[in-house]
Scaffold this motif. Structure first.
Motif, short mmCIF file in Angstrom:
data_model
loop_
_atom_site.label_atom_id
_atom_site.label_comp_id
_atom_site.label_asym_id
_atom_site.label_seq_id
_atom_site.Cartn_x
_atom_site.Cartn_y
_atom_site.Cartn_z
N MET A 219 5.06 -2.27 11.20
CA MET A 219 6.10 -3.29 11.25
C MET A 219 6.99 -3.19 10.02
N ARG A 220 8.22 -3.62 10.15
CA ARG A 220 9.17 -3.62 9.03
C ARG A 220 9.03 -4.95 8.29
N LEU A 221 8.03 -5.00 7.43
CA LEU A 221 7.73 -6.24 6.71
C LEU A 221 8.59 -6.33 5.44
N ARG A 222 9.00 -7.56 5.14
CA ARG A 222 9.78 -7.79 3.94
C ARG A 222 8.86 -8.25 2.82
N PRO A 223 9.00 -7.69 1.63
CA PRO A 223 8.17 -8.10 0.50
C PRO A 223 8.36 -9.57 0.17
N PRO A 224 7.31 -10.21 -0.37
CA PRO A 224 6.06 -9.59 -0.80
C PRO A 224 5.10 -9.34 0.36
N VAL A 225 4.39 -8.23 0.28
CA VAL A 225 3.35 -7.89 1.25
C VAL A 225 2.09 -7.56 0.45
N THR A 226 1.00 -8.23 0.77
CA THR A 226 -0.26 -8.04 0.04
C THR A 226 -1.41 -7.99 1.04
N PHE A 227 -2.34 -7.07 0.79
CA PHE A 227 -3.58 -6.99 1.55
C PHE A 227 -4.74 -7.03 0.56
N ALA A 228 -5.77 -7.81 0.89
CA ALA A 228 -6.98 -7.89 0.08
C ALA A 228 -8.19 -7.73 0.98
N HIS A 229 -9.16 -6.94 0.54
CA HIS A 229 -10.31 -6.65 1.39
C HIS A 229 -11.55 -6.47 0.53
N GLY A 230 -12.69 -6.98 1.03
CA GLY A 230 -13.96 -6.78 0.37
C GLY A 230 -14.54 -5.41 0.70
N THR A 231 -15.14 -4.77 -0.30
CA THR A 231 -15.67 -3.42 -0.08
C THR A 231 -16.90 -3.41 0.82
N ASP A 232 -17.60 -4.54 0.95
CA ASP A 232 -18.81 -4.60 1.78
C ASP A 232 -18.54 -5.20 3.17
N ASP A 233 -17.28 -5.29 3.56
CA ASP A 233 -16.93 -5.86 4.86
C ASP A 233 -17.41 -4.94 5.97
N ARG B 116 4.04 1.83 2.59
CA ARG B 116 4.66 2.38 1.38
C ARG B 116 5.47 3.62 1.69
N ALA B 117 4.93 4.48 2.55
CA ALA B 117 5.66 5.69 2.93
C ALA B 117 6.97 5.37 3.63
N ALA B 118 7.01 4.21 4.29
CA ALA B 118 8.23 3.77 4.97
C ALA B 118 9.16 3.00 4.05
N GLY B 119 8.76 2.84 2.78
CA GLY B 119 9.63 2.20 1.81
C GLY B 119 9.34 0.75 1.49
N THR B 120 8.23 0.21 2.00
CA THR B 120 7.88 -1.19 1.74
C THR B 120 6.85 -1.27 0.61
N PRO B 121 7.16 -1.94 -0.50
CA PRO B 121 6.15 -2.12 -1.55
C PRO B 121 5.00 -2.99 -1.03
N VAL B 122 3.78 -2.58 -1.31
CA VAL B 122 2.60 -3.32 -0.86
C VAL B 122 1.64 -3.43 -2.03
N THR B 123 1.15 -4.64 -2.27
CA THR B 123 0.10 -4.86 -3.26
C THR B 123 -1.24 -4.89 -2.53
N THR B 124 -2.23 -4.16 -3.05
CA THR B 124 -3.56 -4.17 -2.43
C THR B 124 -4.61 -4.54 -3.47
N TYR B 125 -5.61 -5.27 -2.99
CA TYR B 125 -6.76 -5.63 -3.81
C TYR B 125 -8.03 -5.25 -3.06
#
Length: 238
Positions: A130-144, A160-169
């Motif tokens: 999808m063409r999401l507008r910032p801010p875009v953030t994803f957070a995920h637990g490692t034991d999910d 990111r490859a499509a040009g959308t900045p994404v913050t990940t945790y």
């Protein structure tokens, strides 16, 4: 099935921004998504956090017609809500957990959407970009073990490859219910809503917590549900 809508727990006079929370569900289910389901209750503390982080914004919960994704019907519910919201809400910040994370991404191109946060989102491989507008953030637990953090990171890289900045945790030693590290999840939500993320667009791995917060998190859920009642119900009319 009932019509989709929004259950508002906060609606300040003159609010132009709505923080809308979308809870998790199942892949297929036509059952009633009643308000006492654990998946929805888990989101209640985030409503309290959003209220503090954005005191001038309205805060509410997306009300689905049914519990399931049902081939994208849950995302259709959110799109219908976005189309039918009062005109005063010109900006909508979306926060979704699990299936709700998939829902907010799928509806994230809507012109009213001003940010997307996915908490342990269900983003299967091959999910449409999808063409999401910032801010875009994803957070995920490692034991999910219910939704895969690897597919979340893969979707973020595609954005990111499509040009959308994404913050990940990535939250070490955390599972799908977001109970072991409740304070860290609250921080992610607060920073996103207040636009105070550390290094927006970056990738972060939060170190293991000193102790398991499950018992405290359950108490926080109960208190948030009791102290933050539903004040107004909005229904889709078109």
């Amino acid at each position: 099935m009932s019509a989709p809508g929004v259950d508002l727990v906060r609606h300040p006079s003159g609010a132009s921004e709505l923080v809308l929370l979308a809870h998790g569900g199942q892949e297929h289910s036509d059952a009633d998504p009643h308000v006492w389901r654990p998946a929805l209750l888990r989101m209640w503390p985030f409503a309290r956090v959003a209220r503090s982080a954005a005191p001038s914004a309205a805060v509410g919960f997306l009300r689905y017609r049914a519990r399931g994704w049902n081939g994208g019907a849950a995302a259709d519910d959110l799109l219908a809500v976005l189309n039918d919201l009062p005109a005063a809400f010109s900006r909508v910040v979306l926060i979704g957990h699990s299936m709700g994370g998939r829902v907010v991404v799928a509806a994230g191109e809507h012109p009213r959407v001003a940010g997307v946060l996915g908490l342990a989102p269900w983003l299967p491989r091959g999910e449409p970009l999808m063409r999401l507008r910032p801010p875009v953030t994803f957070a995920h637990g490692t034991d999910d073990r219910l939704t895969d953090p690897a597919t979340t990171l893969a979707y973020a890289e595609r954005l990111r490859a499509a040009g959308t900045p994404v913050t990940t945790y990535l939250l070490a030693n955390e599972g799908h219910t977001m109970l072991r590290r409740a304070a860290d999840w609250n921080r992610v939500v607060a920073d996103f809503v207040a636009r105070t993320e550390i290094e927006p667009g970056g990738s972060h791995q939060l170190p293991p917590a000193e102790r398991d917060s499950t018992a405290a998190a359950v108490t926080e859920i109960a208190l948030a549900r009791l102290r933050l009642p539903i004040r107004e119900r909005l229904r889709v009319t078109s």
